[in-house]
Scaffold this active site. Structure first.
Site, PDB file in Angstrom:
ATOM      1  N   ASP A  11       0.785  -1.246   0.000  1.00  0.00           N
ATOM      2  CA  ASP A  11       0.000   0.000   0.000  1.00  0.00           C
ATOM      3  C   ASP A  11       0.818   1.299   0.000  1.00  0.00           C
ATOM      4  OD1 ASP A  11      -2.027  -1.850   0.235  1.00  0.00           O
ATOM      5  OD2 ASP A  11      -2.866  -1.077   2.090  1.00  0.00           O
ATOM      6  N   ASP A  53      -4.544  -0.756  -1.759  1.00  0.00           N
ATOM      7  CA  ASP A  53      -5.858  -0.638  -1.149  1.00  0.00           C
ATOM      8  C   ASP A  53      -6.728  -0.051  -2.263  1.00  0.00           C
ATOM      9  OD1 ASP A  53      -7.148  -1.035   1.349  1.00  0.00           O
ATOM     10  OD2 ASP A  53      -7.074   1.105   1.807  1.00  0.00           O
ATOM     11  N   HIS A  55     -10.573   0.705  -3.063  1.00  0.00           N
ATOM     12  CA  HIS A  55     -11.951   0.696  -2.576  1.00  0.00           C
ATOM     13  C   HIS A  55     -12.969   1.208  -3.591  1.00  0.00           C
ATOM     14  CE1 HIS A  55     -10.377  -0.292   1.289  1.00  0.00           C
ATOM     15  NE2 HIS A  55      -9.769   0.863   1.467  1.00  0.00           N
ATOM     16  N   HIS A  72     -10.668   7.113   1.275  1.00  0.00           N
ATOM     17  CA  HIS A  72      -9.283   7.018   0.780  1.00  0.00           C
ATOM     18  C   HIS A  72      -9.185   5.896  -0.251  1.00  0.00           C
ATOM     19  CE1 HIS A  72      -9.599   3.912   3.848  1.00  0.00           C
ATOM     20  NE2 HIS A  72      -8.657   3.267   3.183  1.00  0.00           N
ATOM     21  N   LYS A  97      -6.786  -4.985  -2.914  1.00  0.00           N
ATOM     22  CA  LYS A  97      -7.642  -5.444  -1.816  1.00  0.00           C
ATOM     23  C   LYS A  97      -8.598  -4.331  -1.386  1.00  0.00           C
ATOM     24  CE  LYS A  97      -4.318  -4.040   1.639  1.00  0.00           C
ATOM     25  NZ  LYS A  97      -5.050  -2.907   2.205  1.00  0.00           N
ATOM     26  N   CYS A 141      -2.278  -3.006   7.657  1.00  0.00           N
ATOM     27  CA  CYS A 141      -2.038  -4.005   6.597  1.00  0.00           C
ATOM     28  C   CYS A 141      -0.806  -4.859   6.876  1.00  0.00           C
ATOM     29  CB  CYS A 141      -1.929  -3.325   5.243  1.00  0.00           C
ATOM     30  SG  CYS A 141      -2.009  -4.526   3.915  1.00  0.00           S
TER      31      CYS A 141
HETATM   32  C1  VGL Z   1      -5.290   0.227   5.643  1.00  0.00           C
HETATM   33  C2  VGL Z   1      -6.272   1.905   6.810  1.00  0.00           C
HETATM   34  C3  VGL Z   1      -7.314   1.916   5.925  1.00  0.00           C
HETATM   35  C4  VGL Z   1      -4.159  -0.710   5.479  1.00  0.00           C
HETATM   36  C5  VGL Z   1      -6.321   0.218   4.741  1.00  0.00           C
HETATM   37  O1  VGL Z   1      -4.267  -1.598   4.600  1.00  0.00           O
HETATM   38  O2  VGL Z   1      -3.158  -0.595   6.216  1.00  0.00           O
HETATM   39  N1  VGL Z   1      -5.261   1.057   6.674  1.00  0.00           N
HETATM   40  N2  VGL Z   1      -7.328   1.066   4.888  1.00  0.00           N
HETATM   41 ZN    ZN Z   2      -8.578   1.190   3.220  1.00  0.00          ZN
END
Ligand code: VGL
Ligand code: ZN
Length: 199
Positions: A11, A53, A55, A72, A97, A141
């Site tokens: 990420d 990440d 979404h 985000h 993901k 993550c």
């Molecule tokens: C994550 C916060 C929000 C991560 C993903 O994968 O670390 N952290 N979304």
């Molecule tokens: Zn996220």
């Protein structure tokens, strides 16, 4: 015994770096170290994986739909792109993901490539037994990925100088590293990496 190794870059996206929607303090400062690890792994012809990440606009992961986080890494927008300083090789294996609108998924083991092959499938296909993990965020993550990897029988090394955490609570990252080590993860830095992969 020699294990087949891969680098997993987690990420390293604009939204997790300063100025981004979920900007992690100094999140971008780890990128030069990550680029050095990428060079080392590429020189050994070890596979390099990178997660994003990724979404949908509406997901229960976001505060406004009942979750924990500001909006985000909405797929295909700038915040979801890799940070421009990250130098991934052309043959890096990209996995995504967080696509499920109903749940959080922090672990890279919930990620899949564009054909729908899971990270676990891909690691098995390549015969990988040991993961070297870098990226964002230590306390989400990276932590969830490490625990999943260990429970699936992989050896894990955390690249200490190439991870950074969100720290919703001030000690979250430190605690996450302690937990990961307790579960069996090793700790590596650029100073010690050569002993581990150059033989
Ligand atoms: C994550 C916060 C929000 C991560 C993903 O994968 O670390 N952290 N979304
Ligand atoms: Zn996220």
């Amino acid at each position: 015994m020699k294990f087949k190794k891969a680098l997993l870059v987690v990420d390293v996206q604009n939204d997790f770096c300063p100025g981004g929607a979920l900007g992690i303090k100094d999140g971008d400062k780890i990128i030069p170290a990550i680029n050095k690890y990428i060079k080392i792994f590429a020189s050994k012809k070890f596979p390099i994986f990178a997660t994003r990440d990724w979404h949908p606009k509406k997901t229960a992961h976001f505060k406004k739909f009942g979750g924990l986080w500001p909006v985000h890494c909405v797929r295909d927008i700038k915040g979801a792109q890799f940070h421009p300083q990250l130098k991934l090789p052309k043959d890096a294996i990209l996995v995504y993901k967080g696509m499920d609108p109903k749940k959080d998924s922090y672990s890279a083991f919930q990620a899949e490539d564009e054909k729908g092959l899971s990270l676990l499938n891909l690691l098995e296909i390549l015969g990988i037994k040991e993961l070297y993990i870098a990226g964002l965020a230590t306390d989400y993550c990276v932590k969830f990925t490490t625990h999943d990897a260990i429970s699936k029988g992989f050896k894990v090394k955390i690249l200490l100088d190439a991870v950074k955490g969100v720290n919703l609570k001030p000690n979250d990252s430190e605690d996450a590293i302690k937990e990961m080590v307790k579960s069996g993860a090793g700790k590596i830095t650029l100073k010690t990496i050569k002993e581990h992969i150059c033989h």
